[in-house]
Design an enzyme around this catalytic site. Structure first.
Site, mmCIF file in Angstrom:
data_model
loop_
_atom_site.group_PDB
_atom_site.id
_atom_site.type_symbol
_atom_site.label_atom_id
_atom_site.label_comp_id
_atom_site.label_asym_id
_atom_site.label_seq_id
_atom_site.Cartn_x
_atom_site.Cartn_y
_atom_site.Cartn_z
ATOM 1 N N HIS A 22 -1.527 24.880 19.756
ATOM 2 C CA HIS A 22 -0.827 23.701 19.654
ATOM 3 C C HIS A 22 -1.127 22.992 18.069
ATOM 4 O O HIS A 22 -0.286 22.645 17.316
ATOM 5 C CB HIS A 22 -1.400 22.500 20.574
ATOM 6 C CG HIS A 22 -1.043 22.920 22.009
ATOM 7 N ND1 HIS A 22 0.051 22.557 22.702
ATOM 8 C CD2 HIS A 22 -1.837 23.738 22.644
ATOM 9 C CE1 HIS A 22 0.120 22.977 23.773
ATOM 10 N NE2 HIS A 22 -1.054 23.869 24.012
ATOM 11 N N ARG A 36 -1.981 12.495 10.692
ATOM 12 C CA ARG A 36 -2.371 11.498 9.889
ATOM 13 C C ARG A 36 -2.581 12.260 8.349
ATOM 14 O O ARG A 36 -3.466 12.839 8.130
ATOM 15 C CB ARG A 36 -3.659 10.869 10.283
ATOM 16 C CG ARG A 36 -4.183 9.677 9.571
ATOM 17 C CD ARG A 36 -5.455 9.167 10.009
ATOM 18 N NE ARG A 36 -5.175 8.788 11.507
ATOM 19 C CZ ARG A 36 -5.035 7.438 11.833
ATOM 20 N NH1 ARG A 36 -4.714 6.493 11.035
ATOM 21 N NH2 ARG A 36 -4.713 7.031 13.042
ATOM 22 N N ARG A 70 -5.944 9.106 25.153
ATOM 23 C CA ARG A 70 -4.933 10.103 25.037
ATOM 24 C C ARG A 70 -4.078 9.977 23.760
ATOM 25 O O ARG A 70 -3.568 8.855 23.624
ATOM 26 C CB ARG A 70 -4.050 10.110 26.114
ATOM 27 C CG ARG A 70 -2.776 10.928 26.337
ATOM 28 C CD ARG A 70 -2.085 11.215 27.236
ATOM 29 N NE ARG A 70 -0.745 11.807 27.226
ATOM 30 C CZ ARG A 70 0.616 11.418 27.205
ATOM 31 N NH1 ARG A 70 0.761 10.271 27.345
ATOM 32 N NH2 ARG A 70 1.476 12.150 27.005
ATOM 33 N N ASP A 130 6.571 0.150 9.922
ATOM 34 C CA ASP A 130 6.315 0.671 11.313
ATOM 35 C C ASP A 130 7.497 1.134 12.054
ATOM 36 O O ASP A 130 8.715 0.152 12.064
ATOM 37 C CB ASP A 130 5.779 -0.572 12.145
ATOM 38 C CG ASP A 130 5.542 -0.133 13.548
ATOM 39 O OD1 ASP A 130 5.561 0.968 13.807
ATOM 40 O OD2 ASP A 130 5.606 -0.933 14.396
HETATM 41 N N1 LIG Z 1 3.879 1.513 15.934
HETATM 42 C C1 LIG Z 1 2.607 1.745 16.505
HETATM 43 O O1 LIG Z 1 2.424 1.799 17.618
HETATM 44 C C2 LIG Z 1 1.423 1.359 15.729
HETATM 45 C C3 LIG Z 1 0.218 1.286 16.416
HETATM 46 N N2 LIG Z 1 -0.981 1.109 15.696
HETATM 47 C C4 LIG Z 1 -2.251 1.317 16.345
HETATM 48 O O2 LIG Z 1 -3.204 0.665 15.583
HETATM 49 C C5 LIG Z 1 -4.577 1.168 16.129
HETATM 50 C C6 LIG Z 1 -5.315 1.474 14.799
HETATM 51 O O3 LIG Z 1 -4.289 2.406 13.862
HETATM 52 P P1 LIG Z 1 -4.889 3.640 13.173
HETATM 53 O O4 LIG Z 1 -3.956 4.210 12.408
HETATM 54 O O5 LIG Z 1 -5.340 4.436 14.535
HETATM 55 O O6 LIG Z 1 -6.151 2.922 12.412
HETATM 56 P P2 LIG Z 1 -7.715 3.189 12.195
HETATM 57 O O7 LIG Z 1 -8.018 2.433 10.948
HETATM 58 O O8 LIG Z 1 -8.089 2.581 13.596
HETATM 59 O O9 LIG Z 1 -7.735 4.441 11.935
HETATM 60 C C7 LIG Z 1 -7.964 5.571 12.967
HETATM 61 C C8 LIG Z 1 -8.464 6.767 12.477
HETATM 62 O O10 LIG Z 1 -9.900 6.821 11.848
HETATM 63 C C9 LIG Z 1 -10.574 7.766 12.851
HETATM 64 N N3 LIG Z 1 -11.779 6.863 13.076
HETATM 65 C C10 LIG Z 1 -11.707 5.711 14.185
HETATM 66 N N4 LIG Z 1 -13.152 5.481 14.584
HETATM 67 C C11 LIG Z 1 -13.972 5.954 13.647
HETATM 68 C C12 LIG Z 1 -15.343 6.207 13.012
HETATM 69 N N5 LIG Z 1 -16.072 5.189 13.812
HETATM 70 N N6 LIG Z 1 -15.663 6.956 12.215
HETATM 71 C C13 LIG Z 1 -14.766 7.768 11.604
HETATM 72 N N7 LIG Z 1 -13.492 7.763 11.889
HETATM 73 C C14 LIG Z 1 -13.156 6.974 12.652
HETATM 74 C C15 LIG Z 1 -9.936 7.769 14.050
HETATM 75 O O11 LIG Z 1 -10.089 9.076 14.594
HETATM 76 P P3 LIG Z 1 -9.903 9.703 15.987
HETATM 77 O O12 LIG Z 1 -8.303 9.772 16.197
HETATM 78 O O13 LIG Z 1 -10.667 10.841 16.377
HETATM 79 O O14 LIG Z 1 -10.283 8.565 17.022
HETATM 80 C C16 LIG Z 1 -8.616 8.189 13.551
HETATM 81 O O15 LIG Z 1 -8.268 9.089 12.445
HETATM 82 C C17 LIG Z 1 -4.161 2.316 16.734
HETATM 83 O O16 LIG Z 1 -4.574 2.126 18.244
HETATM 84 C C18 LIG Z 1 -2.554 2.499 16.613
HETATM 85 O O17 LIG Z 1 -2.185 3.286 17.501
HETATM 86 C C19 LIG Z 1 -0.947 1.006 14.408
HETATM 87 C C20 LIG Z 1 0.495 0.921 13.661
HETATM 88 C C21 LIG Z 1 1.571 1.177 14.230
HETATM 89 O O1 LIG Z 2 -1.842 23.935 26.681
HETATM 90 C C1 LIG Z 2 -2.498 22.834 27.228
HETATM 91 O O2 LIG Z 2 -2.192 21.589 26.980
HETATM 92 C C2 LIG Z 2 -2.322 20.626 28.046
HETATM 93 C C3 LIG Z 2 -2.092 19.401 27.355
HETATM 94 O O3 LIG Z 2 -0.715 19.391 27.247
HETATM 95 P P1 LIG Z 2 0.142 17.854 27.398
HETATM 96 O O4 LIG Z 2 1.621 18.288 27.033
HETATM 97 O O5 LIG Z 2 -0.072 17.676 28.877
HETATM 98 O O6 LIG Z 2 -0.496 17.007 26.630
HETATM 99 C C4 LIG Z 2 -3.787 20.791 28.172
HETATM 100 O O7 LIG Z 2 -4.351 19.777 28.922
HETATM 101 C C5 LIG Z 2 -4.309 22.099 28.613
HETATM 102 O O8 LIG Z 2 -5.750 22.206 28.509
HETATM 103 C C6 LIG Z 2 -3.933 23.233 27.742
HETATM 104 O O9 LIG Z 2 -3.909 24.495 28.060
#
Ligand SMILES: NC(=O)C1=CN([C@@H]2O[C@H](COP(=O)(O)OP(=O)(O)OC[C@H]3O[C@@H](n4cnc5c(N)ncnc54)[C@H](OP(=O)(O)O)[C@@H]3O)[C@@H](O)[C@H]2O)C=CC1
Ligand SMILES: O=C1O[C@H](COP(=O)(O)O)[C@@H](O)[C@H](O)[C@H]1O
Length: 312
Positions: free
Chosen positions: A57, A164, A159, A216
């Site tokens: 994936h 990014r 989920r 956005d």
């Molecule tokens: N149109 C929309 O629906 C929009 C929604 N949003 C929402 O706003 C929220 C924040 O936005 P987002 O872009 O995620 O910005 P963030 O500034 O929260 O950055 C998130 C990124 O930083 C990583 N991260 C989070 N916590 C840590 C940590 N403690 N140390 C190191 N890395 C970290 C995350 O990793 P990991 O993924 O592994 O957690 C991800 O890669 C999200 O819920 C997003 O969905 C924002 C803009 C538009």
């Molecule tokens: O192929 C797989 O994908 C699922 C996740 O797929 P989703 O479309 O339901 O998000 C994952 O749970 C599974 O372990 C893996 O075999």
């Protein structure tokens, strides 16, 4: 939404000039699940998260983000470009990977109390990883030196599947430390498909302070009354119509295994111990530390407020 990666990249002029090592600091492709193996651990244990999610994936999504423009949008031309990306990646080393395995959260509810090893179908003492972060490098003119960080895991805090793209720091910053935040383009594949570009903007009002904001495109807001097909619906339709673009060709598959097999053999041969992380967290802190070493910057300051809609 995955297909949109191609349209967005190749049907617009604005992104093409910045889509390269001169402007992009790193690319993170993430797949997180908020549940564990849920009794399916016996099956999962034979494979682990790298075979389950990363090698297929995540690598596929990475190829779409990294490939050159195909000659046409035919399945063959697209797959030719994906293979070229894969051919430019060296086999991953153990040192380029952080592995984790979830442990139960004693304060959690229901399944969250159970660790991977509590799944009765999992062999006792298994060291199969349920979380992995890996850094891959594409040795070509466009991407040389840019880490592609693939991360995936089970029993995490949310989920989410997203790409990014983190851009390099603004040179000659005149607005002070507070404005030193990275621009990011986030393509959220699931849930709630969205694409947003994080930019610095002037604080509204009299202040001249830069603040983190975004352009956005939230699909439900922009295309509210359209039914977005589930990824599997798309694939089933493709199968019925004989469209092969979203299916892996045999040379693509061979290349993908060439990249991952030596790593998998080392992990299994050396019985590498995964780092424990608690069910419902973001995974091992060592993964964040490694991503930071690779140049990924997390500001902790970005706040998103969904638009309340226009005031007329
Ligand atoms: N149109 C929309 O629906 C929009 C929604 N949003 C929402 O706003 C929220 C924040 O936005 P987002 O872009 O995620 O910005 P963030 O500034 O929260 O950055 C998130 C990124 O930083 C990583 N991260 C989070 N916590 C840590 C940590 N403690 N140390 C190191 N890395 C970290 C995350 O990793 P990991 O993924 O592994 O957690 C991800 O890669 C999200 O819920 C997003 O969905 C924002 C803009 C538009
Ligand atoms: O192929 C797989 O994908 C699922 C996740 O797929 P989703 O479309 O339901 O998000 C994952 O749970 C599974 O372990 C893996 O075999």
């Amino acid at each position: 939404m995955v297909q949109n990666l191609m349209v967005m990249r190749f049907a617009n002029t604005v992104l093409q000039p910045i889509w390269n090592r001169n402007n992009i600091a790193n690319v993170v492709v993430t797949f997180k699940e908020p549940f564990g193996t849920m009794g399916r651990g016996g099956y999962f244990d034979e494979f682990g998260i790298i075979r389950d999610i990363m090698q297929n994936h995540l690598l596929q999504v990475m190829c779409l983000a990294a490939m050159e423009k195909p000659a046409t949008n035919s399945s063959e031309d697209i797959r030719n470009e994906k293979v070229k990306v894969l051919k430019s990646i060296r086999p991953i080393q153990l040192e380029d990977v952080v592995l984790g395995q979830y442990a139960g959260n004693p304060l959690g509810q229901g399944d969250a109390k159970l660790g991977y090893l509590d799944d009765e179908t999992v062999p006792k003492g298994s060291r199969t990883p349920t979380y992995a972060l890996a850094a891959l490098y594409i040795r070509n003119e466009r991407w040389d030196g840019v880490p592609f960080i693939l991360k995936c895991g089970k029993a995490l805090n949310e989920r989410k599947a997203e790409v990014r793209i983190q851009f390099k720091d603004t040179p000659g910053n005149i607005f002070g430390e507070k404005s030193a935040r990275r621009n990011e383009l986030v393509i959220r594949l699931q849930p709630n498909e969205a694409m947003y570009m994080k930019l610095m903007m002037k604080q509204p009002g009299m202040s001249f302070e830069p603040v983190e904001s975004e352009l956005d495109l939230t699909y439900t807001a922009r295309y509210g009354d359209i039914t977005l097909p589930d990824a599997y619906e798309r694939l089933i339709l493709d199968t019925l119509s004989g469209t092969q673009a979203h299916f892996v060709r045999s040379d693509e598959l061979a290349e993908a295994w060439r990249i991952f097999t030596p790593l998998l053999h080392r992990i299994e041969g050396e019985n590498v111990e995964p780092i424990k992380y608690t069910y419902g967290t973001r995974g091992p802190k060592e993964a964040d530390e490694f991503a930071a070493k690779l140049g990924f910057m997390y500001s902790q300051t970005y706040k998103w407020t969904p638009s309340p809609g226009p005031r007329l």
